[in-house]
Design an enzyme around this catalytic site. Structure first.
Site, PDB file in Angstrom:
ATOM      1  N   HIS A 170      -6.718   0.508  -7.119  1.00 15.75           N
ATOM      2  CA  HIS A 170      -7.081  -0.270  -5.931  1.00 15.75           C
ATOM      3  C   HIS A 170      -7.753  -1.571  -6.403  1.00 15.75           C
ATOM      4  O   HIS A 170      -8.960  -1.774  -6.221  1.00 15.75           O
ATOM      5  CB  HIS A 170      -8.012   0.556  -5.042  1.00 15.75           C
ATOM      6  CG  HIS A 170      -8.116   0.074  -3.625  1.00 15.75           C
ATOM      7  ND1 HIS A 170      -7.376  -0.968  -3.107  1.00 15.75           N
ATOM      8  CD2 HIS A 170      -8.895   0.515  -2.591  1.00 15.75           C
ATOM      9  CE1 HIS A 170      -7.697  -1.163  -1.840  1.00 15.75           C
ATOM     10  NE2 HIS A 170      -8.611  -0.275  -1.497  1.00 15.75           N
TER      11      HIS A 170
ATOM     12  N   ARG B  38       0.887  -1.184   0.000  1.00 15.79           N
ATOM     13  CA  ARG B  38       0.000   0.000   0.000  1.00 15.79           C
ATOM     14  C   ARG B  38       0.916   1.223   0.000  1.00 15.79           C
ATOM     15  O   ARG B  38       1.702   1.413   0.940  1.00 15.79           O
ATOM     16  CB  ARG B  38      -0.914   0.005   1.222  1.00 15.79           C
ATOM     17  CG  ARG B  38      -1.647   1.327   1.390  1.00 15.79           C
ATOM     18  CD  ARG B  38      -2.812   1.275   2.329  1.00 15.79           C
ATOM     19  NE  ARG B  38      -3.956   0.603   1.730  1.00 15.79           N
ATOM     20  CZ  ARG B  38      -5.231   0.859   2.024  1.00 15.79           C
ATOM     21  NH1 ARG B  38      -5.534   1.787   2.918  1.00 15.79           N
ATOM     22  NH2 ARG B  38      -6.209   0.204   1.447  1.00 15.79           N
TER      23      ARG B  38
ATOM     24  N   GLN C 288      -9.977  -3.874  -4.075  1.00 21.97           N
ATOM     25  CA  GLN C 288     -11.288  -3.297  -3.776  1.00 21.97           C
ATOM     26  C   GLN C 288     -12.281  -3.630  -4.889  1.00 21.97           C
ATOM     27  O   GLN C 288     -13.403  -4.079  -4.626  1.00 21.97           O
ATOM     28  CB  GLN C 288     -11.154  -1.775  -3.625  1.00 21.97           C
ATOM     29  CG  GLN C 288     -12.449  -1.069  -3.299  1.00 21.97           C
ATOM     30  CD  GLN C 288     -12.960  -1.418  -1.914  1.00 21.97           C
ATOM     31  OE1 GLN C 288     -12.241  -1.298  -0.937  1.00 21.97           O
ATOM     32  NE2 GLN C 288     -14.202  -1.861  -1.808  1.00 21.97           N
TER      33      GLN C 288
ATOM     34  N   ARG D  59     -13.920  -8.152   1.006  1.00 19.38           N
ATOM     35  CA  ARG D  59     -12.479  -7.930   0.779  1.00 19.38           C
ATOM     36  C   ARG D  59     -11.713  -9.204   1.151  1.00 19.38           C
ATOM     37  O   ARG D  59     -10.775  -9.609   0.472  1.00 19.38           O
ATOM     38  CB  ARG D  59     -11.973  -6.751   1.635  1.00 19.38           C
ATOM     39  CG  ARG D  59     -12.572  -5.404   1.263  1.00 19.38           C
ATOM     40  CD  ARG D  59     -12.116  -4.938  -0.112  1.00 19.38           C
ATOM     41  NE  ARG D  59     -10.668  -4.900  -0.219  1.00 19.38           N
ATOM     42  CZ  ARG D  59      -9.881  -3.903   0.220  1.00 19.38           C
ATOM     43  NH1 ARG D  59     -10.431  -2.828   0.765  1.00 19.38           N
ATOM     44  NH2 ARG D  59      -8.567  -3.942   0.075  1.00 19.38           N
TER      45      ARG D  59
ATOM     46  N   ASP E 114     -17.115   7.340  -3.079  1.00 17.69           N
ATOM     47  CA  ASP E 114     -15.911   7.265  -2.233  1.00 17.69           C
ATOM     48  C   ASP E 114     -15.679   8.677  -1.699  1.00 17.69           C
ATOM     49  O   ASP E 114     -16.266   9.645  -2.202  1.00 17.69           O
ATOM     50  CB  ASP E 114     -14.732   6.777  -3.103  1.00 17.69           C
ATOM     51  CG  ASP E 114     -13.429   6.595  -2.317  1.00 17.69           C
ATOM     52  OD1 ASP E 114     -13.465   6.596  -1.063  1.00 17.69           O
ATOM     53  OD2 ASP E 114     -12.372   6.464  -2.951  1.00 17.69           O
TER      54      ASP E 114
ATOM     55  N   CYS F 245     -16.482   2.064  -0.759  1.00 16.22           N
ATOM     56  CA  CYS F 245     -15.309   1.255  -0.393  1.00 16.22           C
ATOM     57  C   CYS F 245     -14.955   1.419   1.088  1.00 16.22           C
ATOM     58  O   CYS F 245     -14.319   0.529   1.662  1.00 16.22           O
ATOM     59  CB  CYS F 245     -14.120   1.631  -1.271  1.00 16.22           C
ATOM     60  SG  CYS F 245     -13.709   3.385  -1.174  1.00 16.22           S
TER      61      CYS F 245
HETATM   62  N1   CP Z   1     -11.403   0.247   1.432  1.00 17.16           N
HETATM   63  C1   CP Z   1     -10.181   0.130   1.960  1.00 17.16           C
HETATM   64  O1   CP Z   1      -9.178  -0.142   1.258  1.00 17.16           O
HETATM   65  O2   CP Z   1     -10.139   0.300   3.304  1.00 17.16           O
HETATM   66  P1   CP Z   1      -8.838   0.492   4.192  1.00 17.16           P
HETATM   67  O3   CP Z   1      -8.216   1.805   3.753  1.00 17.16           O
HETATM   68  O4   CP Z   1      -9.329   0.537   5.609  1.00 17.16           O
HETATM   69  O5   CP Z   1      -7.896  -0.633   3.933  1.00 17.16           O
HETATM   70  N1  NVA Z   2      -9.810   6.856  -2.498  1.00 16.79           N
HETATM   71  C1  NVA Z   2      -9.546   6.487  -1.137  1.00 16.79           C
HETATM   72  C2  NVA Z   2      -9.791   5.030  -0.949  1.00 16.79           C
HETATM   73  C3  NVA Z   2      -9.556   4.517   0.440  1.00 16.79           C
HETATM   74  C4  NVA Z   2      -9.793   3.057   0.551  1.00 16.79           C
HETATM   75  C5  NVA Z   2      -8.115   6.838  -0.773  1.00 16.79           C
HETATM   76  O1  NVA Z   2      -7.212   6.599  -1.584  1.00 16.79           O
HETATM   77  O2  NVA Z   2      -7.895   7.379   0.310  1.00 16.79           O
END
Ligand code: CP
Ligand code: NVA
Length: 309
Positions: free
Chosen positions: A128, A101, A131, A289, A221, A261
């Site tokens: 992502h 990440r 997701q 997930r 989102d 998400c």
């Molecule tokens: N939706 C998602 O990726 O959640 P987190 O940021 O909590 O991992």
């Molecule tokens: N678009 C958001 C998604 C979080 C799961 C971000 O990148 O913060």
């Protein structure tokens, strides 16, 4: 060796197979069956940004499959403490699989050049994929298939939207993006997806009602993704007309479901009335997930390796 940095890395049949495995592994878990498909394997989680769902679901699925997970935060010094050409081969020589990440998609791309084990993207600023797999698994469960479904995403075209657009193009699912002009994708990206799909199924509009009209799933989102905090005030202003509220939901098909998400900001991109309503499928979506990533990991580590060897 295969990596999953985006869903462009999987073709349509591979995505369908991952979804099939995910559903099968979910059913197995529900019936008390936990096969040790990753026994004695070690999965690293290299995370530069906070996470609830991604981290916990990957750690949990690793335990279900009989493996071990290692959470690696900023102290390991990825991109800061030593050159990537030293860091990546050494880290990945210890591991069987790495989940990343990252703030920068470009840094992940560069890191892959030095990786000795498969890598899965657990969110970057661009994409992502995990997701989107869970989202489509959820849509499939709710609708009983993917034949007659359609999705609308309302908000800025971000990493989550990107992966949804790719998976919808791969699977032939009509997908509308409702975003102000400055927050839409480059038209060349949409043209590429439609060309890949062989028909115009991904559309962008700046009219949220036109995007949502008659769709079976409405998705949003946060307006300010992680790393964009400095733009937060401007984004609140620019996206104010793109809130998913009761009025917007009423334009969707009868019985339409709401997806997010998460994490969400109630009162900004979605009202409490919508996210807490019976139309909201967010808990099932977040739970998926675990199952979707389990399907992806088993496919990548087990089935795919067997097929290609
Ligand atoms: N939706 C998602 O990726 O959640 P987190 O940021 O909590 O991992
Ligand atoms: N678009 C958001 C998604 C979080 C799961 C971000 O990148 O913060």
């Amino acid at each position: 060796m295969r990596h999953v940095l985006s869903l462009f890395d999987l073709n349509s049949d591979e995505i369908r197979r991952v979804l099939e495995l995910s559903a099968q592994l979910k059913a197995d878990l529900a019936s008390g069956k936990r096969e040790s498909l990753l026994e004695n394997h070690v999965i690293g989680l290299l995370f530069e940004k906070p996470s609830l769902r991604t981290r916990v679901s990957f750690e949990t699925l690793t335990s279900h499959l009989g493996g071990n997970s290692l959470f690696l935060g900023s102290d390991v010094g990825w991109g800061t403490r030593e050159p990537l050409c030293d860091f990546m081969p050494i880290l990945t020589s210890y591991l069987d699989l790495l989940i990343i990440r990252a703030k920068s998609h470009a840094l992940v791309q560069k890191s892959l050049e030095f990786s000795q084990c498969p890598v899965i993207n657990g969110l970057t600023d661009v994409s992502h994929p995990c997701q989107a797999l869970a989202d489509i698994l959820t849509v499939q469960e709710i609708a009983g298939g993917l034949q007659d479904v359609s999705l609308a995403y309302i908000g800025d075209a971000n990493n989550v939207t990107y992966s949804l657009a790719v998976i919808c193009s791969r699977l032939g699912i009509p997908f509308n993006i409702g975003a102000p002009g400055a927050y839409q994708f480059e038209s060349s990206f949409i043209e590429q997806l439609n060309a890949d799909a062989g028909k115009e199924i991904i559309r962008q509009t700046d009219d949220p009602k036109a995007a949502v009209e008659n769709v079976s799933f409405v998705y949003t989102d946060v307006w300010t993704s992680m790393g964009q905090e400095a733009e937060s005030k401007q984004r609140l202003k620019d996206l104010a007309a793109y809130q998913v509220n009761e009025e917007l939901m009423s334009v969707a098909a009868p019985g339409a479901k709401f997806l997010h998400c998460l994490p969400a900001r109630r009162g900004e991109e979605v009202t409490s009335g919508v996210i807490d309503s019976p139309a909201s499928a967010i808990v099932q979506q977040a739970n998926n997930r675990l199952h979707a990533q389990k399907g992806l990991v088993v496919w990548l580590m087990n089935e795919h390796q067997v097929q290609s060897s």
